[in-house]
Motif scaffolding. Structure first.
Motif, PDB file in Angstrom:
ATOM      1  N   LEU A 164      26.618  12.149   7.476  1.00 23.92           N
ATOM      2  CA  LEU A 164      27.180  11.632   8.722  1.00 23.92           C
ATOM      3  C   LEU A 164      28.398  12.454   9.143  1.00 23.92           C
ATOM      4  O   LEU A 164      28.562  12.799  10.306  1.00 23.92           O
ATOM      5  CB  LEU A 164      27.564  10.164   8.545  1.00 23.92           C
ATOM      6  N   PHE A 165      29.238  12.765   8.154  1.00 25.38           N
ATOM      7  CA  PHE A 165      30.433  13.562   8.458  1.00 25.38           C
ATOM      8  C   PHE A 165      30.053  14.937   8.961  1.00 25.38           C
ATOM      9  O   PHE A 165      30.723  15.498   9.819  1.00 25.38           O
ATOM     10  CB  PHE A 165      31.335  13.664   7.216  1.00 25.38           C
ATOM     11  N   SER A 166      28.969  15.464   8.413  1.00 29.67           N
ATOM     12  CA  SER A 166      28.527  16.782   8.850  1.00 29.67           C
ATOM     13  C   SER A 166      27.947  16.692  10.256  1.00 29.67           C
ATOM     14  O   SER A 166      28.228  17.526  11.115  1.00 29.67           O
ATOM     15  CB  SER A 166      27.506  17.328   7.866  1.00 29.67           C
ATOM     16  N   LEU A 167      27.149  15.656  10.496  1.00 29.03           N
ATOM     17  CA  LEU A 167      26.503  15.490  11.795  1.00 29.03           C
ATOM     18  C   LEU A 167      27.530  15.364  12.912  1.00 29.03           C
ATOM     19  O   LEU A 167      27.454  16.030  13.941  1.00 29.03           O
ATOM     20  CB  LEU A 167      25.606  14.251  11.774  1.00 29.03           C
ATOM     21  N   GLY A 220      44.815   0.345  12.733  1.00 32.86           N
ATOM     22  CA  GLY A 220      45.501   1.058  11.652  1.00 32.86           C
ATOM     23  C   GLY A 220      46.097   2.392  12.049  1.00 32.86           C
ATOM     24  O   GLY A 220      46.721   3.049  11.238  1.00 32.86           O
ATOM     25  N   GLY A 221      45.907   2.809  13.261  1.00 29.32           N
ATOM     26  CA  GLY A 221      46.506   4.065  13.695  1.00 29.32           C
ATOM     27  C   GLY A 221      45.604   5.255  13.417  1.00 29.32           C
ATOM     28  O   GLY A 221      44.594   5.154  12.731  1.00 29.32           O
ATOM     29  N   GLU A 222      46.018   6.387  14.001  1.00 27.50           N
ATOM     30  CA  GLU A 222      45.197   7.588  13.964  1.00 27.50           C
ATOM     31  C   GLU A 222      45.043   8.145  12.555  1.00 27.50           C
ATOM     32  O   GLU A 222      44.017   8.708  12.208  1.00 27.50           O
ATOM     33  CB  GLU A 222      45.825   8.666  14.853  1.00 27.50           C
ATOM     34  N   VAL A 223      46.107   7.997  11.771  1.00 28.64           N
ATOM     35  CA  VAL A 223      46.125   8.704  10.489  1.00 28.64           C
ATOM     36  C   VAL A 223      44.988   8.266   9.576  1.00 28.64           C
ATOM     37  O   VAL A 223      44.426   9.064   8.840  1.00 28.64           O
ATOM     38  CB  VAL A 223      47.496   8.518   9.791  1.00 28.64           C
ATOM     39  N   ILE A 224      44.638   6.962   9.625  1.00 25.22           N
ATOM     40  CA  ILE A 224      43.586   6.511   8.724  1.00 25.22           C
ATOM     41  C   ILE A 224      42.293   6.209   9.465  1.00 25.22           C
ATOM     42  O   ILE A 224      41.427   5.526   8.947  1.00 25.22           O
ATOM     43  CB  ILE A 224      44.015   5.286   7.884  1.00 25.22           C
ATOM     44  N   ARG A 225      42.151   6.743  10.686  1.00 28.97           N
ATOM     45  CA  ARG A 225      40.944   6.464  11.453  1.00 28.97           C
ATOM     46  C   ARG A 225      39.694   6.990  10.749  1.00 28.97           C
ATOM     47  O   ARG A 225      38.687   6.296  10.638  1.00 28.97           O
ATOM     48  CB  ARG A 225      41.068   7.067  12.850  1.00 28.97           C
ATOM     49  N   GLY A 226      39.786   8.215  10.247  1.00 29.48           N
ATOM     50  CA  GLY A 226      38.642   8.808   9.554  1.00 29.48           C
ATOM     51  C   GLY A 226      38.252   7.992   8.341  1.00 29.48           C
ATOM     52  O   GLY A 226      37.066   7.739   8.074  1.00 29.48           O
ATOM     53  N   PHE A 227      39.277   7.545   7.623  1.00 27.81           N
ATOM     54  CA  PHE A 227      39.056   6.722   6.441  1.00 27.81           C
ATOM     55  C   PHE A 227      38.310   5.450   6.812  1.00 27.81           C
ATOM     56  O   PHE A 227      37.312   5.077   6.189  1.00 27.81           O
ATOM     57  CB  PHE A 227      40.421   6.383   5.830  1.00 27.81           C
ATOM     58  N   SER A 228      38.790   4.777   7.854  1.00 26.87           N
ATOM     59  CA  SER A 228      38.180   3.507   8.239  1.00 26.87           C
ATOM     60  C   SER A 228      36.750   3.719   8.719  1.00 26.87           C
ATOM     61  O   SER A 228      35.857   2.911   8.420  1.00 26.87           O
ATOM     62  CB  SER A 228      38.986   2.842   9.356  1.00 26.87           C
ATOM     63  N   ALA A 229      36.526   4.807   9.458  1.00 27.69           N
ATOM     64  CA  ALA A 229      35.180   5.085   9.950  1.00 27.69           C
ATOM     65  C   ALA A 229      34.226   5.300   8.774  1.00 27.69           C
ATOM     66  O   ALA A 229      33.117   4.738   8.750  1.00 27.69           O
ATOM     67  CB  ALA A 229      35.201   6.317  10.850  1.00 27.69           C
ATOM     68  N   ALA A 230      34.677   6.067   7.800  1.00 29.50           N
ATOM     69  CA  ALA A 230      33.843   6.313   6.622  1.00 29.50           C
ATOM     70  C   ALA A 230      33.529   5.009   5.905  1.00 29.50           C
ATOM     71  O   ALA A 230      32.393   4.754   5.481  1.00 29.50           O
ATOM     72  CB  ALA A 230      34.539   7.289   5.680  1.00 29.50           C
ATOM     73  N   MET A 231      34.555   4.162   5.784  1.00 24.83           N
ATOM     74  CA  MET A 231      34.363   2.898   5.074  1.00 24.83           C
ATOM     75  C   MET A 231      33.347   2.010   5.794  1.00 24.83           C
ATOM     76  O   MET A 231      32.504   1.366   5.171  1.00 24.83           O
ATOM     77  CB  MET A 231      35.686   2.130   4.967  1.00 24.83           C
ATOM     78  N   ALA A 267      23.922  21.897   4.322  1.00 29.11           N
ATOM     79  CA  ALA A 267      23.643  23.305   4.035  1.00 29.11           C
ATOM     80  C   ALA A 267      23.831  24.174   5.275  1.00 29.11           C
ATOM     81  O   ALA A 267      24.283  25.312   5.175  1.00 29.11           O
ATOM     82  CB  ALA A 267      22.231  23.457   3.493  1.00 29.11           C
ATOM     83  N   THR A 268      23.472  23.621   6.449  1.00 27.56           N
ATOM     84  CA  THR A 268      23.542  24.465   7.640  1.00 27.56           C
ATOM     85  C   THR A 268      24.859  24.298   8.398  1.00 27.56           C
ATOM     86  O   THR A 268      25.577  25.255   8.622  1.00 27.56           O
ATOM     87  CB  THR A 268      22.379  24.157   8.596  1.00 27.56           C
ATOM     88  N   ARG A 269      25.197  23.074   8.748  1.00 27.18           N
ATOM     89  CA  ARG A 269      26.431  22.868   9.509  1.00 27.18           C
ATOM     90  C   ARG A 269      27.656  22.788   8.623  1.00 27.18           C
ATOM     91  O   ARG A 269      28.749  23.153   9.032  1.00 27.18           O
ATOM     92  CB  ARG A 269      26.352  21.565  10.292  1.00 27.18           C
ATOM     93  N   GLY A 270      27.449  22.253   7.445  1.00 27.76           N
ATOM     94  CA  GLY A 270      28.567  22.117   6.528  1.00 27.76           C
ATOM     95  C   GLY A 270      29.510  21.015   6.956  1.00 27.76           C
ATOM     96  O   GLY A 270      29.255  20.296   7.921  1.00 27.76           O
ATOM     97  N   LEU A 271      30.600  20.890   6.228  1.00 27.89           N
ATOM     98  CA  LEU A 271      31.577  19.862   6.545  1.00 27.89           C
ATOM     99  C   LEU A 271      32.727  20.471   7.318  1.00 27.89           C
ATOM    100  O   LEU A 271      33.057  21.640   7.141  1.00 27.89           O
ATOM    101  CB  LEU A 271      32.101  19.230   5.257  1.00 27.89           C
ATOM    102  N   ASN A 272      33.310  19.677   8.166  1.00 26.65           N
ATOM    103  CA  ASN A 272      34.494  20.119   8.883  1.00 26.65           C
ATOM    104  C   ASN A 272      35.706  19.828   8.014  1.00 26.65           C
ATOM    105  O   ASN A 272      36.372  18.821   8.157  1.00 26.65           O
ATOM    106  CB  ASN A 272      34.568  19.367  10.213  1.00 26.65           C
ATOM    107  N   PHE A 273      35.959  20.736   7.080  1.00 28.54           N
ATOM    108  CA  PHE A 273      37.055  20.503   6.133  1.00 28.54           C
ATOM    109  C   PHE A 273      38.399  20.522   6.840  1.00 28.54           C
ATOM    110  O   PHE A 273      38.668  21.414   7.636  1.00 28.54           O
ATOM    111  CB  PHE A 273      37.054  21.574   5.052  1.00 28.54           C
ATOM    112  N   GLY A 274      39.212  19.535   6.554  1.00 28.61           N
ATOM    113  CA  GLY A 274      40.571  19.512   7.087  1.00 28.61           C
ATOM    114  C   GLY A 274      41.427  20.471   6.281  1.00 28.61           C
ATOM    115  O   GLY A 274      40.954  21.116   5.353  1.00 28.61           O
ATOM    116  N   ILE A 275      42.694  20.520   6.626  1.00 27.81           N
ATOM    117  CA  ILE A 275      43.529  21.514   5.957  1.00 27.81           C
ATOM    118  C   ILE A 275      43.741  21.199   4.485  1.00 27.81           C
ATOM    119  O   ILE A 275      44.066  22.078   3.712  1.00 27.81           O
ATOM    120  CB  ILE A 275      44.906  21.690   6.622  1.00 27.81           C
ATOM    121  N   ASP A 276      43.522  19.942   4.097  1.00 28.04           N
ATOM    122  CA  ASP A 276      43.680  19.611   2.687  1.00 28.04           C
ATOM    123  C   ASP A 276      42.814  20.532   1.839  1.00 28.04           C
ATOM    124  O   ASP A 276      43.174  20.911   0.732  1.00 28.04           O
ATOM    125  CB  ASP A 276      43.242  18.177   2.417  1.00 28.04           C
ATOM    126  N   PHE A 277      41.639  20.830   2.368  1.00 26.50           N
ATOM    127  CA  PHE A 277      40.693  21.602   1.574  1.00 26.50           C
ATOM    128  C   PHE A 277      40.640  23.072   1.969  1.00 26.50           C
ATOM    129  O   PHE A 277      40.343  23.921   1.152  1.00 26.50           O
ATOM    130  CB  PHE A 277      39.293  21.003   1.712  1.00 26.50           C
TER     131      PHE A 277
END
Lengths: 313, 525
Positions: free
Chosen positions: A182-185, A261-272, A39-49
């Motif tokens: 976590l993504f917001s933090l 796996g490279g930079e492109v899927i780093r966020g994905f792997s971290a979330a997983m 609610a306060t910080r929100g998500l750091n939306f990438g350009i997809d969104f």
């Protein structure tokens, strides 16, 4: 050939039911903190969104001069330019805000930046997402996640009883919300692949929960007189070896993705990776103890005859 | 559970072999694959644009303009028809999604309604309470026209892209008014975007010689005329020109059968040819209007307005605007491919250069191999012999997954590779479940055979439930996701199916063989 290691020779006697109030408190706090952060910080939306422009370029000469690039790009009037090295020292991620105007204006922004940097740069990736598409993606993503959780809950209800379905939904929502927290933090970029990761986390968490519920149901039928708390404790302890081993082995696979796996899927792997931890935790400390409060029906079921599956799928 | 009829054994073996066989072409170098005999199927997984490099463009067809343009056309027809039948009106204009008409004499209402139907049978006229007429297209006809506009756009885009020589473009409809364009190997789509950014609607219209643009702008624009900017030699040199053009289209660019760039007096020009009806109309118009100027209008800009010196009856001609070689070539291409029914906007563009793609493949493959290695070691450490069996099953699982991906023609994306790595982890789960259960049953005092049998059968119900829920999540991702996410969902779902097969049949078969061969006294886990 015998195993070199045995994780647990005998099932332990961890009093999960006793610990569950603590688990609930921790989870409620985590959930509230996540909601608060969202609610306060929100998500750091990438350009997809959010819409906007991202360009990944490789600078000539092995190392990027970010200051020079920033000066060059800031002079173009494209708004606030953010630059970031990405993996190698000559890999630069250029983010441009959404250009005012229609979709054609976005394309123009890319061209301006491209012309300014010139052909010595290697343009590895360019993404332009118009504001219209971005909004739709958020919408579709939210619906997909909700539907997935509900569909899974319906299946669990159908295969078990509604109390189990409810427990599965609550623990899955818990996992999804805390992941978002976590993504917001950490202000990690939230994009389409992250969304895929979240759905996968939902799937993984349910998977784990179902395995445990399956055992709870079996134990309930086997020991009709045992109090529910005892049933849950026994089931969790008996399956603990499996729970830990599966989570570790999946985590190992995801760790490989994260590291190689490279930079492109780093966020994905971290979330997983986070999802595996929280999914395992919630199966043990949320989903199973929730049954204690939902009180599934015990009578009326036939005891499972020895040597056959309790239910044939 | 431990009974394997021979037919079942053979089916499992055959499926596994087929998996290896079909997966092999993906691993072998291309030169070896090329030498395989032709009867051997050699499907290879196609890489997504994020892996092979290329451009992904999401286009939107401006359907509003289709309806608007159609209404404007109807308005012109209506005006002519009303004048011809001498029905007086005080107001006639397009207002939003309909044409509003006020008749001078309310008694002409029925006659006017008949006229509307003559102009276009799809038009519907209704009278508003204040005596005005509202004329609009029926919802059904609008919907129909929208669908066909998108279909037609796809066709025109295909022709334009094909002319540029792009290899294997994918052009597909997305939703109601979107078109997804994938261009493998294109790492700078500027030229393509330029080609798609133009509708390329060309018409031949007469210049109104009776009035100058200045007079027309001062408020004396005759009905049926319009002022169009010039895109001619003078305009290119920074002197904007304007023309007063008669709205009536004499010849439509759609009647062109060919157009090509060539040179005349060392300047690039475009040579074109009409089909028979176009040629006839062109001949008629030029015959009736000798010494007048004939404007060639492209996307509402006049590219040139030469004076007709003599009737042109051969059905071909030359456009000499102020072209460069590139722009003449592009225009010829656009004219050959035909006009888009509506303008396109680019909603989303994602371009990946070939090097990044190659890097991603390398990173993804490394990650998968490391994951396989670690998982394999993990299984052997914790389950010994049964771990080896699980690894063999895992190997066939990978082969079957690759085989399924290549024969189904699925596209592998980087998230797809992540899906494969993840599937490996999940596939192991089933083995872990079975082995843990066997261990547990043995602990409860069962004999070898009995414990193994119970281990498999009890674990299976759990495995099915766990995987079905996962499959539900995966298929929803597939349904609702887009692009790379879809690629991830495909590998995840297929991976769940193949891992179900390999753990439920392959590793069990291996254990059964081991039981038959060694008749063990103790379980090695």
């Amino acid at each position: 050939m015998r195993p070199l290691l045995v994780f647990l020779h005998e099932p332990p006697h961890i009093p999960f039911v006793k610990l569950h109030t603590l688990g609930f408190v921790v989870s409620i706090l985590l959930t509230l903190a996540s909601v608060g952060l969202l609610a306060t910080r929100g998500l750091n939306f990438g350009i997809d969104f959010r819409g906007g422009i991202v360009m990944e370029v490789k600078a000539p000469g092995g190392k990027a001069d970010l200051e020079a690039m920033r000066g060059q790009l800031n002079g173009l009037g494209l708004g606030e330019v953010s630059l970031q090295t990405f993996g190698q020292p000559d890999d630069v991620l250029i983010r441009l805000p959404r250009q005012p105007g229609d979709d054609a204006a976005q394309n123009k922004g890319v061209e301006t930046a491209r012309n300014s940097l010139g052909p010595t740069y290697e343009y590895r990736r360019t993404e332009v997402v118009g504001p219209k598409v971005g909004g739709e993606l958020i919408h579709a993503g939210t619906i997909a996640t909700m539907l997935a959780i509900l569909a899974i809950a319906a299946y669990v209800w159908f295969r078990f009883e509604w109390q189990f379905g409810l427990g599965a939904v609550i623990s899955t929502f818990h996992d999804v919300i805390t992941t978002l927290g976590l993504f917001s933090l950490l202000q990690l970029e939230f994009n389409l692949t992250t969304l895929a990761a979240i759905l996968t986390i939902a799937g993984y968490s349910i998977n784990d929960t179902v395995v445990i519920y399956d055992r709870v149901r079996e134990t309930m039928r086997k020991f009709k007189q045992m109090p529910l708390g005892g049933v849950i404790d026994l089931s969790l302890n008996e399956t603990l070896s499996r729970t830990v081993l599966t989570s570790s082995v999946t985590a190992v696979a995801v760790l490989a993705l994260l590291l190689f796996g490279g930079e492109v899927i780093r966020g994905f792997s971290a979330a997983m990776l986070w999802g595996i931890v929280i999914g395992t935790y919630s199966s043990l400390f949320i989903a199973a103890p929730l049954l204690l409060h939902a009180k599934p029906r015990r009578g009326g079921e036939k005891p499972a005859p020895a040597g056959t599956a309790p239910t044939k799928a | 559970m431990l009974n394997f009829q021979p037919w079942k054994t053979w089916t499992v073996i055959l499926i596994c072999l087929a998996g290896v066989f079909l997966a092999l072409p993906n691993v072998l170098p291309a030169t070896v694959v090329a030498q395989l005999p032709s009867w051997m199927p050699a499907p290879r997984i196609s890489y997504g644009l994020d892996l092979q490099g290329g451009s992904h463009l999401l286009l939107e067809v401006d359907l509003k303009s289709v309806t608007k343009e159609r209404l404007n056309g109807a308005l012109d027809g209506l005006r002519t028809a009303l004048l011809k039948d001498k029905i007086g009106y005080t107001q006639l204009a397009v207002e939003g999604d309909h044409i509003a008409v006020t008749l001078r004499d309310a008694g002409d209402a029925d006659k006017a309604k008949g006229l509307v139907r003559d102009v276009d049978p799809d038009l519907e006229a209704s009278q508003t309470p204040d005596g005005k007429f509202s004329i609009a297209y029926s919802a059904q006809s609008i919907a129909q026209r929208r669908t066909s506009a998108v279909d037609q756009s796809i066709e025109i885009i295909r022709r334009r892209i094909d002319e540029t020589g792009t290899k294997e473009p994918t052009i597909q409809r997305e939703g109601e008014d979107r078109i997804l364009l994938q261009l493998p190997g294109i790492d700078n789509p500027e030229h393509v975007k330029e080609l798609l950014g133009r509708t390329a609607k060309m018409t031949f219209q007469l210049v109104d010689e009776g009035i100058s643009p200045e007079e027309a702008k001062a408020g004396h624009l005759p009905p049926g005329d319009e002022i169009l900017p010039g895109d001619d030699a003078a305009a290119r040199q920074g002197q904007p020109t304007e023309y007063v053009i008669k709205k009536r289209v004499m010849v439509d660019g759609g009647t062109l059968t060919s157009a090509s760039a060539t040179f005349q007096d060392n300047r690039p020009v475009i040579q074109f040819k009409f089909d028979s009806s176009g040629a006839r109309r062109f001949a008629d118009t030029t015959r009736d209007n000798v010494h007048k100027r004939f404007a060639i209008v492209l996307d509402n800009k006049v590219i040139s307005a030469p004076v007709i010196n003599e009737p042109i009856t051969g059905g071909q001609g030359i456009i000499s605007g102020s072209f460069t070689v590139q722009s003449a070539n592009d225009l010829a291409l656009l004219l050959r491919a035909g006009a888009l029914p509506a303008p396109l906007t680019i909603l989303e563009e994602r371009t990946v250069g070939p090097d990044l793609g190659a890097d991603s493949i390398r990173a993804g493959t490394t990650a998968c191999l490391v994951a396989v290695g670690l998982v394999g070691v993990f299984m052997i450490v914790f389950y010994g012999l049964f771990g080896i069996y699980a690894n063999i099953a895992l190997f066939f699982n990978l082969c079957l997954l690759l085989a399924a991906l290549s024969t189904l023609g699925a596209t592998l994306t980087l998230p797809g590779i992540a899906g494969i790595a993840l599937t490996l982890g999940m596939a192991v789960d089933a083995n872990v479940l079975v082995n843990e259960r066997i261990r547990e049953e043995a602990r409860h005092g069962r004999g070898v055979i009995s414990a193994i049998d119970a281990g498999f059968s009890r674990a299976y119900a759990t495995i099915i439930d766990a995987n079905v829920t996962h499959l539900i999540a995966g298929s929803l991702l597939f349904e609702l996701g887009s692009g790379p996410v879809k690629g991830f969902a495909v590998t995840l779902c297929l991976g769940i199916l193949t891992s179900l097969f390999t753990t439920m049949l392959v590793s069990r078969l291996l254990v059964v063989w081991w039981l038959r061969r060694t008749r063990p006294k103790a379980i090695p886990i």
